[in-house]
Structure formats: C-alpha cells, structure tokens
Design an enzyme around this catalytic site. Structure first.
Site, short mmCIF file in Angstrom:
data_model
loop_
_atom_site.label_atom_id
_atom_site.label_comp_id
_atom_site.label_asym_id
_atom_site.label_seq_id
_atom_site.Cartn_x
_atom_site.Cartn_y
_atom_site.Cartn_z
N PHE A 1 -54.85 23.57 -70.38
CA PHE A 1 -53.81 23.21 -69.41
C PHE A 1 -52.50 23.86 -69.84
O PHE A 1 -52.02 23.62 -70.94
CB PHE A 1 -53.68 21.68 -69.36
CG PHE A 1 -52.60 21.17 -68.46
CD1 PHE A 1 -52.47 21.60 -67.15
CD2 PHE A 1 -51.70 20.21 -68.93
CE1 PHE A 1 -51.47 21.10 -66.33
CE2 PHE A 1 -50.71 19.70 -68.12
CZ PHE A 1 -50.59 20.15 -66.81
N CYS A 2 -51.94 24.69 -68.97
CA CYS A 2 -50.77 25.49 -69.32
C CYS A 2 -49.61 24.65 -69.85
O CYS A 2 -48.95 25.04 -70.82
CB CYS A 2 -50.32 26.29 -68.10
SG CYS A 2 -48.77 27.18 -68.31
N PHE A 3 -49.37 23.50 -69.23
CA PHE A 3 -48.19 22.72 -69.60
C PHE A 3 -48.42 21.86 -70.84
O PHE A 3 -47.56 21.08 -71.22
CB PHE A 3 -47.74 21.87 -68.42
CG PHE A 3 -46.95 22.66 -67.41
CD1 PHE A 3 -45.57 22.74 -67.49
CD2 PHE A 3 -47.59 23.36 -66.40
CE1 PHE A 3 -44.84 23.49 -66.58
CE2 PHE A 3 -46.88 24.11 -65.48
CZ PHE A 3 -45.49 24.18 -65.57
#
Length: 267
Positions: free
Chosen positions: A146-148
C-alpha cells in the site's frame, strides 16, 4: 511555447484505463518532441485501485472487494505500490510530463522528485496545510503493498503522515511522474481493499484532517497551479490533447490498459 511556457491540462474524471492511457500518451508525445511539457490534474470515475508497474496482483489487494464495491483496477506505467483513488470529492491526482532540460536538472530521478515536491508543497502551504518535504525516509526496506504505508524520498507529509503519494518512470531524459493528493479518505474502503495492511490510516493523513475542512478539487488544483508557477517561474497555459495524442490514448486503452494481460502482469 517558450521554455517557461507549459501546458496545463485539467481533464474530466474518467476510468483508470483512460487515465493511464492519457498519461502515457502525454509522455510519449513529450519524448518525441511533438508535445510540450505538461502538468495535468485529474480524477477517477469510478474510484480505482492502481497497481505499480511491477507489482504482483496478489492477496495484498482484494480483487473481490473491488468488484463488490464497484472499484476499478488498473496497472500504472510507473512503479511503486498500490493506491486507492477515490472520486474528485476525496482526491486530486497530478501528472508532470517533462524532460530534464525542462526542469534544468540532471538525469537523477530524485532531482525531478524534489523539483516537483517543492511546487506541490508551496501550493499546499498556500492552502494552509503545514506540509513537509521528506528528504530521507524514516523506514527503509522492502516496499509495502500500500503506497501510503511508507513515505519515500521527496514525498510530502503532514505531522509525520503521508498526504501525497507519487511514482515516476523515465525513458532517457524524459519522465512521467504522477501522484495522489488526499483531500479526504474512506477508511472502510481502504481496510476492505488492502486486507494485509494492518492499519491503512496509521501512516496517512488528509487535507481535511489538517485544515478542519475538506477542500474541493478545484480549490486544490488552483493552489497547485499557482505553486508550480511561483516556485519555478512557469507560465501554465490551459490546453487540451492534440489530435495525435487523442489517437494514441484510444490505442493505448484498447491494446494495453484495458487488457487483462496488462493487468495481470506488465509485459
């Protein structure tokens, strides 16, 4: 256009395949010298999960939940991890397509990241958001799904939490960088879509949280436009896709971004 004149492209919310095809068409156009350096602001309809270029489509993203919730799924031309792109009420996505010469930097991709981050930060600060550019990531190691979940170099945080997630890819001296600016967040959807991420809200924040109100897409687009112009002396001139770029978009949707083969694994 002069060296300081760039195209500003604000496109209507559309599906993931079309959005990624537009970005690649702009990138190809700039690389060939036919198109100008461009900044684009856009949104997603339907909301969509985008995967990084080399990211596996595995259990880290719940494909069944995407179908159940009416969430699209697309693979980006850029690297990095998965992002959930909500509609324009909760997210603005930006794109920068340019050459190193357009920016006045070397081929170091981190210099381009920093150049863009300075403009984004200037715009968001004008909105009242206390953003900070992170020069050195706090948690090196394997990239999360997950990028964040983690901040990379020259990405943007508020209070130690990520508010803009970006990814870049380049061919020679020409690059495409795009990123998600969180106006708000749907915690329930994030948890459903990223089941292996223990707490997707723990490492991110939103402009709504920072400001005590949720700014509109148009409001954020306006301050970011001003941020690029003020920080780098650009003159952003509103424009549209050329006829050749439009044809390239249609081809890329059909042959690449809407295809199962591209989604399952980048070729």
């Amino acid at each position: 256009m002069t060296a300081r004149d760039w195209r500003l492209l604000v496109t209507e919310a559309t599906d993931g395949a079309t959005n990624m095809a537009i970005d690649e068409a702009l990138w190809r156009s700039r690389q060939s010298g036919q198109g100008p350096a461009t900044i684009r602001f856009f949104a997603w309809d339907p909301p969509t999960v985008s995967l990084g270029y080399g990211q596996a489509l595995d259990g880290h993203v719940d494909v069944a939940a995407c179908r159940r919730l009416g969430v699209g799924l697309v693979r980006r031309p850029t690297g990095g991890s998965a992002i959930y792109h909500d509609g324009p009420e909760r997210e603005l996505t930006y794109t920068v397509v340019a050459t190193n010469d357009d920016l006045g930097v070397t081929t170091d991709l981190l210099e381009a990241y920093r150049w863009i981050a300075r403009a984004l930060a200037r715009g968001l600060q004008a909105l009242g958001a206390p953003v900070e550019i992170i020069g050195i990531p706090r948690a090196p190691g394997r990239a999360p799904a997950f990028c964040f979940a983690r901040t990379g170099r020259y990405e943007i945080e508020i209070g130690g939490r990520k508010v803009v997630g970006s990814a870049q890819r380049r061919r020679g001296r020409c690059f495409l960088q795009h990123g998600s600016v969180l106006l708000g967040a749907d915690e329930g959807r994030l948890r459903a879509l990223f089941p292996t991420t223990p707490d997707p809200m723990a490492t991110l924040t939103t402009l709504e949280s920072a400001l005590g109100r949720r700014p509109t897409f148009d409001e954020v687009a306006g301050v970011l436009e001003s941020g690029f112009e003020a920080e780098h002396g650009l003159q952003l001139r509103p424009g549209g896709l050329s006829q050749a770029e439009g044809a390239d978009v249609e081809r890329l949707v059909r042959e690449k971004y809407a295809s199962d083969a591209w989604l399952v694994g980048a070729a």
